[in-house]
Design a protein around this motif. Structure first.
Motif, PDB file in Angstrom:
ATOM      1  N   LYS A   1       0.983  -0.962  -0.120  1.00 26.27           N
ATOM      2  CA  LYS A   1      -0.020   0.341   0.102  1.00 26.27           C
ATOM      3  C   LYS A   1       0.992   1.263  -0.251  1.00 26.27           C
ATOM      4  O   LYS A   1       2.079   0.761   0.646  1.00 26.27           O
ATOM      5  CB  LYS A   1      -0.590   0.078   1.673  1.00 26.27           C
ATOM      6  CG  LYS A   1      -1.969  -1.042   1.490  1.00 26.27           C
ATOM      7  CD  LYS A   1      -3.071  -1.018   0.587  1.00 26.27           C
ATOM      8  CE  LYS A   1      -3.868  -1.667   0.408  1.00 26.27           C
ATOM      9  NZ  LYS A   1      -5.041  -1.321  -0.611  1.00 26.27           N
ATOM     10  N   PRO A   2       0.225   2.296  -0.231  1.00 21.16           N
ATOM     11  CA  PRO A   2       1.191   3.069  -0.769  1.00 21.16           C
ATOM     12  C   PRO A   2       1.213   4.021   1.226  1.00 21.16           C
ATOM     13  O   PRO A   2       0.376   3.762   1.548  1.00 21.16           O
ATOM     14  CB  PRO A   2       0.353   4.497  -1.736  1.00 21.16           C
ATOM     15  CG  PRO A   2      -0.985   3.888  -0.994  1.00 21.16           C
ATOM     16  CD  PRO A   2      -0.941   2.384  -0.936  1.00 21.16           C
ATOM     17  N   LEU A   3       2.914   4.764   1.085  1.00 23.03           N
ATOM     18  CA  LEU A   3       2.830   5.025   2.818  1.00 23.03           C
ATOM     19  C   LEU A   3       1.839   5.714   3.924  1.00 23.03           C
ATOM     20  O   LEU A   3       1.133   5.738   4.203  1.00 23.03           O
ATOM     21  CB  LEU A   3       3.790   6.009   2.980  1.00 23.03           C
ATOM     22  CG  LEU A   3       5.215   4.767   3.451  1.00 23.03           C
ATOM     23  CD1 LEU A   3       6.470   6.172   3.884  1.00 23.03           C
ATOM     24  CD2 LEU A   3       4.758   4.499   4.376  1.00 23.03           C
ATOM     25  N   LYS A   4       0.990   6.678   2.211  1.00 21.70           N
ATOM     26  CA  LYS A   4      -0.125   8.004   2.931  1.00 21.70           C
ATOM     27  C   LYS A   4      -1.142   6.810   3.415  1.00 21.70           C
ATOM     28  O   LYS A   4      -2.399   6.660   4.686  1.00 21.70           O
ATOM     29  CB  LYS A   4      -0.792   8.446   1.364  1.00 21.70           C
ATOM     30  CG  LYS A   4      -1.706   9.590   1.824  1.00 21.70           C
ATOM     31  CD  LYS A   4      -1.707  10.216   0.733  1.00 21.70           C
ATOM     32  CE  LYS A   4      -2.314  11.663   0.949  1.00 21.70           C
ATOM     33  NZ  LYS A   4      -3.908  11.052   1.723  1.00 21.70           N
ATOM     34  N   TRP A   5      -1.534   5.719   2.779  1.00 20.42           N
ATOM     35  CA  TRP A   5      -2.468   4.821   3.231  1.00 20.42           C
ATOM     36  C   TRP A   5      -2.219   4.523   4.362  1.00 20.42           C
ATOM     37  O   TRP A   5      -3.062   4.326   5.387  1.00 20.42           O
ATOM     38  CB  TRP A   5      -2.742   3.766   2.198  1.00 20.42           C
ATOM     39  CG  TRP A   5      -3.922   2.680   2.484  1.00 20.42           C
ATOM     40  CD1 TRP A   5      -5.090   2.549   2.183  1.00 20.42           C
ATOM     41  CD2 TRP A   5      -3.562   1.396   3.088  1.00 20.42           C
ATOM     42  NE1 TRP A   5      -5.509   1.389   2.574  1.00 20.42           N
ATOM     43  CE2 TRP A   5      -4.976   0.893   3.003  1.00 20.42           C
ATOM     44  CE3 TRP A   5      -3.020   0.918   4.275  1.00 20.42           C
ATOM     45  CZ2 TRP A   5      -4.855  -0.006   3.754  1.00 20.42           C
ATOM     46  CZ3 TRP A   5      -3.142  -0.091   4.428  1.00 20.42           C
ATOM     47  CH2 TRP A   5      -4.222  -0.650   4.829  1.00 20.42           C
TER      48      TRP A   5
ATOM     49  N   PHE B   1      -0.596   5.328   6.541  1.00 20.96           N
ATOM     50  CA  PHE B   1      -0.238   6.477   8.019  1.00 20.96           C
ATOM     51  C   PHE B   1      -2.064   6.501   8.825  1.00 20.96           C
ATOM     52  O   PHE B   1      -2.236   6.639   9.781  1.00 20.96           O
ATOM     53  CB  PHE B   1      -0.294   7.601   7.688  1.00 20.96           C
ATOM     54  CG  PHE B   1       2.094   7.475   8.004  1.00 20.96           C
ATOM     55  CD1 PHE B   1       2.767   7.503   6.471  1.00 20.96           C
ATOM     56  CD2 PHE B   1       1.731   7.933   8.941  1.00 20.96           C
ATOM     57  CE1 PHE B   1       4.124   7.899   6.996  1.00 20.96           C
ATOM     58  CE2 PHE B   1       3.122   8.104   9.208  1.00 20.96           C
ATOM     59  CZ  PHE B   1       4.340   7.627   8.386  1.00 20.96           C
ATOM     60  N   LYS B   2      -2.864   6.865   7.442  1.00 23.00           N
ATOM     61  CA  LYS B   2      -4.267   7.099   7.726  1.00 23.00           C
ATOM     62  C   LYS B   2      -4.890   5.506   8.450  1.00 23.00           C
ATOM     63  O   LYS B   2      -5.525   6.142   9.905  1.00 23.00           O
ATOM     64  CB  LYS B   2      -5.002   7.308   6.164  1.00 23.00           C
ATOM     65  CG  LYS B   2      -6.207   7.645   6.397  1.00 23.00           C
ATOM     66  CD  LYS B   2      -7.022   7.680   5.176  1.00 23.00           C
ATOM     67  CE  LYS B   2      -8.007   7.950   5.090  1.00 23.00           C
ATOM     68  NZ  LYS B   2      -9.070   7.340   5.022  1.00 23.00           N
ATOM     69  N   ARG B   3      -4.510   4.369   7.728  1.00 19.94           N
ATOM     70  CA  ARG B   3      -4.907   3.291   8.925  1.00 19.94           C
ATOM     71  C   ARG B   3      -4.171   3.260  10.284  1.00 19.94           C
ATOM     72  O   ARG B   3      -5.138   2.986  11.353  1.00 19.94           O
ATOM     73  CB  ARG B   3      -4.635   1.992   8.000  1.00 19.94           C
ATOM     74  CG  ARG B   3      -4.836   0.829   8.766  1.00 19.94           C
ATOM     75  CD  ARG B   3      -4.962  -0.278   8.215  1.00 19.94           C
ATOM     76  NE  ARG B   3      -4.825  -2.037   9.393  1.00 19.94           N
ATOM     77  CZ  ARG B   3      -6.169  -2.406   9.102  1.00 19.94           C
ATOM     78  NH1 ARG B   3      -7.735  -1.324   8.428  1.00 19.94           N
ATOM     79  NH2 ARG B   3      -6.527  -3.105   9.760  1.00 19.94           N
TER      80      ARG B   3
ATOM     81  N   SER C   1      -3.174   5.316  11.488  1.00 24.86           N
ATOM     82  CA  SER C   1      -4.134   6.388  12.879  1.00 24.86           C
ATOM     83  C   SER C   1      -5.826   6.413  13.012  1.00 24.86           C
ATOM     84  O   SER C   1      -6.439   6.097  14.648  1.00 24.86           O
ATOM     85  CB  SER C   1      -4.064   8.546  12.561  1.00 24.86           C
ATOM     86  OG  SER C   1      -4.988   8.528  11.263  1.00 24.86           O
TER      87      SER C   1
END
Ligand SMILES: CC(=O)Nc1cnc2ccccc2c1
Length: 446
Positions: free
Chosen positions: A397-401, A403-405, A407
């Motif tokens: 998964k992209p890192l952005k995904w 980080f979202k998960r 949190s």
């Protein structure tokens, strides 16, 4: 991937060619009428409540028991006109047996005690947390199932047992932050009614029926109560005396009416003195109008109520010395209570005492490229074997995904498995609360 009518089965993401199947109608995804699902947030609250039920039971030295939700209908076919009987969730099974979803736990407990018979050493202190069912014809939108916590003491004739049970419920309320100014217990004894009925030589056999009618006194007009009492054979004069006794608000007044030689007064005096020693007098009050709606109670009865007067009874219980013998068992004294999972939650909401229960995961582990997915699995196992919780990112998964998960699941640490670090036997560790990042050797991960 959206969960939908993926007729072709298989991976929802990649639309594999759907084989020819019957036209799948979308099923009703709601649970049956009057029942509930427990998605994660609701399940956390339920688990928290049940944890407290179990903790208090443990503090009191009680052992957990359970029974089938499905019982023979015969266990519940009492003829005293109880609501619980009118709403029995009963049916004929495929073996033509009359069965029922249990509406309460006490009869099952009595059945198990008799089944175990002489092999049990009394007293028994058993508790259970179980789902109970009712089938209401006019679905007034009321629930058809709830979970009940029960504690029962089998084999103790003295009122010390009732005092101990109420002490357990007080302990439970205190653990949740509920005080004696929020709730109280109304306590009485069915021996009060018994002694009055005896004075008017009303046969014992009517005792259960009379109690069930009296229990409806706040729900039905007085005229209706009198009519029902007359219909079971209680004469006008006896009815007047019954109603008069039910309005008594103090033990001294009760003693004036019943005299000081009866068991009712003796039991209640003894109970109040024990309650004082237990240290919860401010939670308890005598209230002669309390009879409870179960036919098998024979002595002390009690119910927890909210002093704001807005909610239905929170819990209730009492002594049932004859139940085991009516099932063909020995004459073993018993008492217990039931505590439902609905009213208590309403009370906690009203008092602002609902706990904040978020999902907590210590680590979220993710590979920085698909080739390191295996390495990430190895890291997850190492942490889990150290007793740490890990949410392992299962696909690249992209890192952005990520980080979202991280949190959303409230992860404390993000463990990044990257090529250069992995070559050195290390992983990247990011403390999500501070943003602090460091490289740690695998065997130093703690
Ligand atoms: C407030 C609430 O849910 N009461 C409730 C719900 N379901 C039941 C099911 C069986 C017996 C009593 C029951 C009582």
């Amino acid at each position: 991937a959206a969960i939908g009518n993926n007729a072709g089965g298989g991976r929802a993401g990649a639309l594999s060619p759907a084989p020819v199947t019957e036209d799948l109608q979308k099923i009703d995804v709601n649970p049956p009428k009057g029942t509930r699902d427990f998605p994660p947030e609701d399940m956390r609250l339920r688990s928290w409540l049940f944890f407290n039920f179990r903790e208090v039971s443990r503090l009191f030295g009680f052992e957990e028991v359970d029974f089938p939700v499905l019982e023979s209908e015969a266990l519940f076919v009492r003829k005293a006109g109880e609501e619980i009987r009118d709403q029995l969730y009963c049916f004929e099974d495929r073996g033509n047996r009359r069965v029922a979803l249990r509406p309460e736990l006490t009869p099952s407990l009595a059945r198990l005690v008799i089944q175990k018979g002489k092999s049990l050493s009394l007293p028994l202190k058993w508790f259970a947390v179980g789902q109970c069912w009712r089938y209401e014809r006019m679905t007034r939108g009321r629930r058809r199932e709830h979970y009940q916590w029960n504690m029962d003491i089998i084999g103790v004739p003295e009122v010390m047992a009732e005092a101990e049970l109420i002490s357990a419920i007080v302990t439970f309320f205190k653990r949740l932050g509920i005080t004696a100014s929020d709730v109280g217990f109304k306590v009485s004894s069915r021996k009060v009614l018994q002694e009055v009925l005896r004075r008017y030589s009303i046969p014992e056999a009517l005792f259960g029926k009379v109690c069930i009618i009296i229990d409806k006194i706040e729900k039905l007009p007085l005229a209706e109560i009198k009519k029902e009492l007359e219909s079971v054979g209680v004469l006008e004069e006896a009815i007047e005396q019954l109603l008069q006794v039910l309005s008594i608000k103090s033990l001294t007044e009760l003693e004036e009416i019943l005299g000081d030689s009866g068991e009712a007064v003796a039991d209640l005096k003894q109970l109040f003195s024990l309650v004082d020693k237990f240290g919860y007098s401010e939670w308890i009050q005598f209230d002669a109008s309390i009879v409870r709606g179960l036919a098998y109670y024979t002595g002390i009865v009690f119910e927890g109520f909210d002093r704001g007067g807005k909610l239905r009874a929170i819990c209730g219980g009492g002594r049932y010395d004859r139940l085991l013998s009516t099932f063909g068992g020995d004459d073993i004294p018993a008492c217990g209570f039931g505590f439902g999972d609905a009213v208590i939650i309403e009370l906690l909401k009203e008092k602002g005492l609902l706990p904040e229960l978020g999902l907590q995961v210590e680590n979220i582990v993710c590979a920085l490229d698909p080739g390191l997915q295996g390495a990430a699995a190895t890291v997850a196992t190492i942490l889990r074997e150290k007793g740490q919780s890990v949410d392992l990112v299962l696909e690249s998964k992209p890192l952005k995904w990520v980080f979202k998960r991280a949190s959303r699941i409230n992860a404390s640490r993000l463990i990044l498995v990257g090529d250069s670090e992995w070559q050195k036997g290390m992983v990247g560790v990011k403390i999500l609360s501070t943003g602090e990042q460091q490289e740690i050797k695998l065997d130093e991960l703690d």
